[in-house]
Write an enzyme that holds these catalytic residues in place. Structure first.
Site, short mmCIF file in Angstrom:
data_model
loop_
_atom_site.label_atom_id
_atom_site.label_comp_id
_atom_site.label_asym_id
_atom_site.label_seq_id
_atom_site.Cartn_x
_atom_site.Cartn_y
_atom_site.Cartn_z
N ASP A 46 42.90 74.89 -39.64
CA ASP A 46 44.22 73.96 -40.47
C ASP A 46 44.07 73.63 -41.72
O ASP A 46 43.50 73.21 -42.10
CB ASP A 46 44.23 73.71 -39.55
CG ASP A 46 45.60 72.46 -39.35
OD1 ASP A 46 46.49 72.46 -39.14
OD2 ASP A 46 45.69 71.34 -40.00
N TYR A 51 46.43 69.97 -49.13
CA TYR A 51 45.26 69.95 -49.53
C TYR A 51 44.18 69.70 -50.54
O TYR A 51 43.20 70.20 -50.41
CB TYR A 51 44.60 70.63 -47.99
CG TYR A 51 45.43 69.98 -46.40
CD1 TYR A 51 45.60 68.39 -46.76
CD2 TYR A 51 44.89 70.87 -45.37
CE1 TYR A 51 46.10 68.30 -45.64
CE2 TYR A 51 45.27 70.27 -43.96
CZ TYR A 51 46.11 68.59 -44.08
OH TYR A 51 46.72 68.31 -42.87
N HIS A 108 55.34 70.37 -43.35
CA HIS A 108 54.72 69.86 -43.45
C HIS A 108 55.52 68.01 -42.93
O HIS A 108 54.24 67.52 -41.74
CB HIS A 108 53.79 69.21 -44.77
CG HIS A 108 52.31 68.88 -44.41
ND1 HIS A 108 51.12 69.97 -45.20
CD2 HIS A 108 51.85 68.44 -43.70
CE1 HIS A 108 49.93 68.74 -45.02
NE2 HIS A 108 50.69 68.02 -44.43
N SER A 141 56.14 69.82 -38.22
CA SER A 141 54.61 68.19 -38.32
C SER A 141 55.97 67.74 -38.72
O SER A 141 56.48 67.58 -40.02
CB SER A 141 54.10 68.67 -39.59
OG SER A 141 52.24 67.93 -39.67
N GLN A 163 52.90 69.18 -34.96
CA GLN A 163 52.00 68.45 -35.06
C GLN A 163 51.65 67.15 -36.03
O GLN A 163 52.96 66.89 -36.55
CB GLN A 163 51.14 69.34 -36.67
CG GLN A 163 49.53 68.96 -36.97
CD GLN A 163 48.54 69.81 -37.90
OE1 GLN A 163 48.53 69.07 -38.54
NE2 GLN A 163 47.67 71.37 -37.55
N LEU A 194 40.67 61.05 -33.34
CA LEU A 194 39.66 60.67 -32.49
C LEU A 194 39.90 58.46 -32.87
O LEU A 194 38.98 58.52 -33.36
CB LEU A 194 38.55 61.18 -33.47
CG LEU A 194 37.91 62.51 -32.72
CD1 LEU A 194 36.78 62.93 -33.47
CD2 LEU A 194 37.60 62.58 -31.61
N THR A 238 38.27 68.17 -37.52
CA THR A 238 37.40 67.44 -38.22
C THR A 238 36.25 67.71 -38.05
O THR A 238 35.51 66.49 -37.76
CB THR A 238 38.02 67.38 -40.00
OG1 THR A 238 37.18 68.61 -40.71
CG2 THR A 238 38.04 66.95 -40.60
N THR A 239 35.50 68.04 -39.58
CA THR A 239 33.93 66.86 -39.64
C THR A 239 33.21 67.22 -40.64
O THR A 239 33.53 68.73 -41.52
CB THR A 239 33.42 67.25 -38.25
OG1 THR A 239 31.73 66.63 -38.92
CG2 THR A 239 32.37 68.70 -38.26
N ARG A 244 28.49 67.94 -35.16
CA ARG A 244 29.60 67.31 -35.28
C ARG A 244 30.19 68.63 -34.34
O ARG A 244 31.71 68.19 -33.14
CB ARG A 244 30.18 66.66 -35.75
CG ARG A 244 29.70 64.74 -35.69
CD ARG A 244 31.14 63.96 -35.90
NE ARG A 244 30.72 62.66 -35.83
CZ ARG A 244 29.99 61.72 -36.86
NH1 ARG A 244 30.97 62.07 -37.89
NH2 ARG A 244 29.38 60.77 -36.39
N1 LIG Z 1 50.11 67.42 -41.12
C1 LIG Z 1 49.51 66.11 -41.14
O1 LIG Z 1 50.01 65.63 -41.91
C2 LIG Z 1 48.14 66.10 -41.05
C3 LIG Z 1 47.91 64.96 -41.40
C4 LIG Z 1 46.51 64.31 -41.55
C5 LIG Z 1 45.52 65.75 -40.87
N2 LIG Z 1 46.71 66.64 -40.94
C6 LIG Z 1 44.91 67.88 -40.11
O2 LIG Z 1 44.07 67.60 -38.96
C7 LIG Z 1 42.92 67.13 -39.65
C8 LIG Z 1 42.03 66.88 -38.82
O3 LIG Z 1 42.67 65.35 -39.18
P1 LIG Z 1 41.44 63.82 -38.44
O4 LIG Z 1 40.19 63.70 -40.05
O5 LIG Z 1 42.77 62.63 -39.00
O6 LIG Z 1 40.94 63.87 -37.18
P2 LIG Z 1 40.14 63.15 -36.30
O7 LIG Z 1 39.32 64.51 -35.34
O8 LIG Z 1 40.84 61.92 -35.48
O9 LIG Z 1 38.89 63.08 -37.07
C9 LIG Z 1 37.96 63.67 -37.81
C10 LIG Z 1 37.22 62.92 -38.14
O10 LIG Z 1 36.44 62.16 -37.38
C11 LIG Z 1 35.10 61.97 -37.52
N3 LIG Z 1 33.96 61.74 -36.24
C12 LIG Z 1 33.86 61.98 -34.97
N4 LIG Z 1 32.92 61.64 -34.45
C13 LIG Z 1 32.92 60.44 -35.00
C14 LIG Z 1 31.64 59.26 -34.60
N5 LIG Z 1 31.25 59.41 -33.18
N6 LIG Z 1 31.85 58.33 -35.41
C15 LIG Z 1 32.54 58.12 -36.49
N7 LIG Z 1 33.19 59.11 -37.17
C16 LIG Z 1 33.51 60.26 -36.29
C17 LIG Z 1 34.69 63.22 -38.29
O11 LIG Z 1 33.99 62.70 -39.32
P3 LIG Z 1 32.01 63.25 -40.18
O12 LIG Z 1 33.57 63.67 -41.31
O13 LIG Z 1 32.06 61.57 -40.77
O14 LIG Z 1 32.31 64.26 -39.21
C18 LIG Z 1 35.93 62.98 -39.47
O15 LIG Z 1 35.88 63.30 -40.59
C19 LIG Z 1 42.70 67.53 -41.22
O16 LIG Z 1 41.61 67.68 -41.75
C20 LIG Z 1 43.64 68.18 -40.72
O17 LIG Z 1 43.63 69.60 -41.51
C21 LIG Z 1 46.99 66.86 -40.46
#
Ligand SMILES: NC(=O)c1ccc[n+]([C@@H]2O[C@H](COP(=O)([O-])OP(=O)(O)OC[C@H]3O[C@@H](n4cnc5c(N)ncnc54)[C@H](OP(=O)(O)O)[C@@H]3O)[C@@H](O)[C@H]2O)c1
Length: 284
Positions: A46, A51, A108, A141, A163, A194, A238-239, A244
């Site tokens: 994604d 980004y 977006h 999205s 999304q 998460l 993501t991670t 992970r």
């Molecule tokens: N369309 C939109 O407007 C939009 C907006 C936001 C995001 N997105 C997309 O969605 C993707 C994911 O978004 P998100 O980061 O919000 O997703 P998420 O799945 O809620 O969070 C991912 C984060 O969780 C952390 N994590 C996982 N397990 C953990 C644990 N046990 N303890 C603490 N932290 C933990 C990871 O950190 P670590 O890096 O330390 O592993 C990772 O960076 C983005 O990269 C992007 O591609 C889209």
């Protein structure tokens, strides 16, 4: 373990788990993390123009060397320069990604295109992109019901996905949107899935997640991943940590949550409303 796929209303299929290149990887060079994800068997990447790293997503895809049809690549348009067309915009992305087409191209957010007639015009631009074969599927999205009404009035093709931020602490508030999407066959993709572990670890869901993690022999993160999978949602996570990647994939090997487990998560989630992105979504 291979990742299950869902069918979209245009007849294509989409892998249920995606590796995101925003949030923790925003504006970063993602060659290593994307290569690690592909090596760990993630097939859905994604990306987004905003980004700032489509170039390195493209470098990773090229280095991985997989046949194109074994990867599912999404990117998103957030704004257009004055006079720029959607076709010109996606061609810029494709050049960076070093691809002939993306599998999924999204608006977006509607907030960049709010002037009267503008969202409709941009959607028609996405339809042209699909007709030209530059994107196999097109979607949106951060759309509210009112944004869908605007686009559906003029659409030749319905958006195949929306999304959105999706986790138990926004689930209750999203129910009318989810019902609307279901009626139109529009699949939900989640981000921020998460959140109950990463941003609200002391919320009302915490004891429920702990108990269910023990019950299914997994982690709290894996319980949240199973909750999304069983709700029929594509999960964009993501991670920055290689270990992970396997934890996320490991959720597929765990037993399913029962209906009562899912209800316990829904009920505890409904006790707190906590949104971290796209605050316009609080008014559907
Ligand atoms: N369309 C939109 O407007 C939009 C907006 C936001 C995001 N997105 C997309 O969605 C993707 C994911 O978004 P998100 O980061 O919000 O997703 P998420 O799945 O809620 O969070 C991912 C984060 O969780 C952390 N994590 C996982 N397990 C953990 C644990 N046990 N303890 C603490 N932290 C933990 C990871 O950190 P670590 O890096 O330390 O592993 C990772 O960076 C983005 O990269 C992007 O591609 C889209």
């Amino acid at each position: 373990m291979s990742i299950p796929v869902f069918k979209l209303l245009d007849g294509t299929t989409i892998p249920q788990l995606a590796f995101g290149t925003g949030t923790a990887l925003y504006q970063k060079n993602v060659v290593e993390p994307v290569l690690a994800a592909i090596k760990a068997n993630y097939t859905h990447i994604d990306a987004a123009q905003v980004y700032g790293n489509e170039d390195s997503v493209g470098d990773a895809i090229a280095q991985a060397g997989l046949p194109r049809d074994q990867l599912y690549v999404t990117t998103k348009v957030v704004k257009l320069d004055p006079g720029e067309t959607v076709t010109q915009s996606i061609k810029g992305s494709l050049a960076k990604l070093k691809l002939d087409y993306v599998d999924l191209f999204l608006i977006h957010s509607p907030t960049g295109f709010e002037a009267p007639g503008r969202l409709e015009e941009v959607w028609q631009g996405l339809e042209e992109v699909k007709d030209k074969g530059l994107a196999k599927s097109i979607g949106v999205s951060n759309f509210r019901i009112k944004d869908f009404h605007r686009v559906l009035k003029i659409a030749k093709y319905k958006p195949v996905v929306n999304q959105i931020e999706f986790h138990p602490y926004v689930y209750k508030q999203l129910l009318p949107l989810l019902k609307f999407q279901e009626e139109h066959g529009i699949l939900t993709e989640s981000f921020g899935g998460l959140t109950p572990v990463t941003k609200k670890p002391d919320g009302p869901l915490s004891p429920v997640l702990k108990e269910l993690a023990k019950k299914i022999g997994g982690t709290e993160v894996q319980v949240l991943l199973k909750w999304q999978e069983q709700k029929g949602i594509v999960d964009v996570t993501t991670t920055t940590k290689v270990e992970r990647l396997n934890e996320y994939l490991g959720a597929y090997s765990l037993p399913n949550l029962s209906d009562a487990d899912i209800k316990a998560i829904d009920d505890a989630g409904a006790k707190l409303h906590s949104r971290h992105f796209a605050r316009h979504m609080d008014e559907l």
